[in-house]
Design an enzyme around this catalytic site. Structure first.
Site, PDB file in Angstrom:
ATOM      1  N   LYS A 269      25.185  40.251  57.141  1.00  0.00           N
ATOM      2  CA  LYS A 269      24.217  41.347  57.052  1.00  0.00           C
ATOM      3  C   LYS A 269      22.934  40.971  57.789  1.00  0.00           C
ATOM      4  CE  LYS A 269      25.503  43.177  52.476  1.00  0.00           C
ATOM      5  NZ  LYS A 269      25.896  44.518  52.929  1.00  0.00           N
ATOM      6  N   ARG A 343      35.623  45.889  47.383  1.00  0.00           N
ATOM      7  CA  ARG A 343      36.943  46.497  47.175  1.00  0.00           C
ATOM      8  C   ARG A 343      38.036  45.436  47.099  1.00  0.00           C
ATOM      9  NH1 ARG A 343      36.070  49.963  52.551  1.00  0.00           N
ATOM     10  NH2 ARG A 343      33.958  49.651  51.786  1.00  0.00           N
TER      11      ARG A 343
END
Ligand code: BES
Ligand code: MN
Ligand code: ZN
Length: 491
Positions: A269, A343
């Site tokens: 990120k 996920r």
């Protein structure tokens, strides 16, 4: 802050809070007080813009005739519903802390049809608002610390209010626990230490089991383990069980994403704002706080809370974009982006929960996608579900508690977007509908079990103060899910 309930009388010290109805009519207690102060209340109202509207307040300092420090008039409007009662509690608490008051007394004799419940709700709102994350402050001056030590609510039916407050107090304790976890810095809160915190719930009668990496590997949880493999911290799964109903009753299950820090991994990120990713364990924080709330009020339901705890870091052993992992379900996943890690954690957590517990339903909570914040801002969590009844119940619980959800679509057309060229699926879709493709991914790890996914990326943290929620970790979801359980799955 201590919250108590006692008989209706005018206290001889501290601050007095009393209600005024829409249009400026004094309640009975306010009338008594107005007499004792030779009309100070009515004169103050006449000298101000205060009309008794909902949310309005007017403060009268040190009125003659009584020894109290202040009188705070609060507008009751045309009557307050439960959420407005909670907001009133929050407003009283915030005001008293701001002005340096130590003891506040609310005289409650009007403003709601059920005054005992109203008193309990006011107490609940005050407690929710009074939270502060203080663990790491070492030199704050006394004058900056919150001053309010006691809130006493005076009403006719004090005993009933006290009893009703006890359950809400337990829920607030759950909210506090979640906020503590969410606010904790990531050097101190990591999978192993989080699991130890969850273990504290044993004291309330919750059964707490911790799975280590070896056990998870044996179960075939390659999807979850792949996320944690770039971290020096070991991953964990924590299984919490509260059995408040007959053994024969199938459990309900809550599953949380617990990424204790999300750097993005090798798909790193950007640096700006990365510190926010300490609260990427918000889903797990909510599940843990919910278990505390349910056990604390001895809910008559069998509940499983399961959290997947990992740290997503980019070291030399980290998962690469392009890696293919095998989940516990047997399905293979091509990891296109290591930053779509939540996920991957939930895939194994959901599958394990479903296989082991065969629950009536599963609700997962996750700070899963930035895209849900683009869609819904900080006002609703995204709700995705394969079951209309469960969805309706979640929406109703959301409206009742003010922790709102908004249902989003699932559809085969979105499901196709995560097909992989070389494996059973890939972990990201295209540029569009990012929250939906994430939910479609999770759905591939749910069989026939009724399931709902709450994307709480916009809800777990707040940068500004609200009526009953101070800025920081919000504890979102504890009240919502406690209510879901209370209204539908007990007795
Ligand atoms: N934890 C983030 C999602 C997130 C973003 C939570 C902002 C709270 C605030 C999640 O793991 C993530 O990185 N999602 C990616 C998915 C993308 C790579 C498909 C995102 O939303 O950008
Ligand atoms: Mn991520
Ligand atoms: Zn994440």
């Amino acid at each position: 802050m201590k919250i108590s309930f006692s008989a209706l009388n005018i206290p001889s010290s501290g601050a007095i809070v009393t209600g005024v109805k829409e249009g400026g009519a004094l309640t009975a207690s306010a009338k008594d007080l107005d007499k004792l102060t030779a009309g100070a209340l009515k004169r103050a109202i006449a000298a101000s813009r205060f009309t008794g509207g909902k949310g309005q307040t007017l403060e009268i300092l040190a009125p003659a005739g009584v020894k109290n420090s202040r009188v705070l008039l609060v507008g009751l409007g045309k009557g307050l519903d439960e959420l407005a009662q909670q907001s009133l509690g929050g407003a009283i608490c915030a005001h008293m802390n701001k002005v340096g008051e130590k003891a506040a007394h609310l005289l409650l004799d009007a403003g709601a049809t059920d005054l005992a419940n109203a008193a309990a709700q006011v107490g609940f709102g005050a407690k929710l608002k009074n939270y502060r994350y203080d663990l790491y402050r070492t030199k704050e001056g006394k004058e900056k610390k919150p001053s309010l030590a006691t809130l006493n609510i005076h009403l006719k039916s004090a005993a009933t209010a006290r009893k009703q407050f006890a359950d809400l107090d337990a829920v607030a304790d759950g909210v506090y626990f979640t906020r503590d976890l969410v606010s904790a810095p990531p050097n101190d809160l990591y999978p192993v230490s989080f699991a130890e915190k969850a273990k504290e719930l044993t004291a309330l009668g919750v059964k707490v089991e911790i799975l280590n990496e070896k056990q998870m590997a044996k179960l075939g949880m390659g999807s979850l383990l792949g996320v944690g493999q770039g971290s020096a911290r070991e991953s964990r799964i924590v299984v919490m069980q509260w059995n408040g109903a007959a053994r024969s009753k199938k459990p309900i299950a809550f599953v949380g994403k617990g990424v204790t820090f999300d750097t993005g991994g090798i798909s790193l990120k950007p640096g700006a704002g990365m510190e926010e990713m300490k609260w990427d364990m918000g889903g797990a924080g909510t599940v843990t706080g919910l278990m505390k709330a349910l056990a604390g009020r001895k809910a008559k339901a069998n509940v499983v809370g399961l959290i997947g705890l990992v740290e997503n870091m980019p070291d030399g052993n980290a998962q690469r974009p392009g890696d293919v992992v095998k989940s516990m379900s047997g399905q293979t996943i091509e990891v296109i982006n290591t930053d779509a890690e939540g996920r991957l954690v939930l895939a194994d957590a959901l599958w394990y929960t479903q296989e082991r517990f065969k629950p009536q339903f599963m609700v997962d909570l996750a700070t899963l996608t930035g895209a849900i914040i683009v869609s819904l801002g900080n006002e609703h969590a995204g709700l995705f579900s394969n079951d209309d009844v469960l969805s309706e119940r979640l929406s109703a619980a959301g409206n009742a508690t003010g922790e709102k959800v908004w249902r989003m679509p699932l559809d085969d057309a979105y499901d196709k977007m995560i097909n992989s060229d070389i494996a059973d699926m890939k972990n990201i879709g295209g540029r569009w509908a990012g929250s939906i493709t994430a939910a479609q991914f999770l759905l591939r790890f749910v069989n026939k079990t009724p399931w709902a996914h709450l994307d709480i990326a916009g809800m777990a943290w707040s940068s500004k103060d609200a009526d009953t929620v101070p800025k920081g970790g919000t504890g979102y979801g504890v009240r919502l899910l406690d209510r879901l359980v209370r209204d539908n799955y007990e007795g």
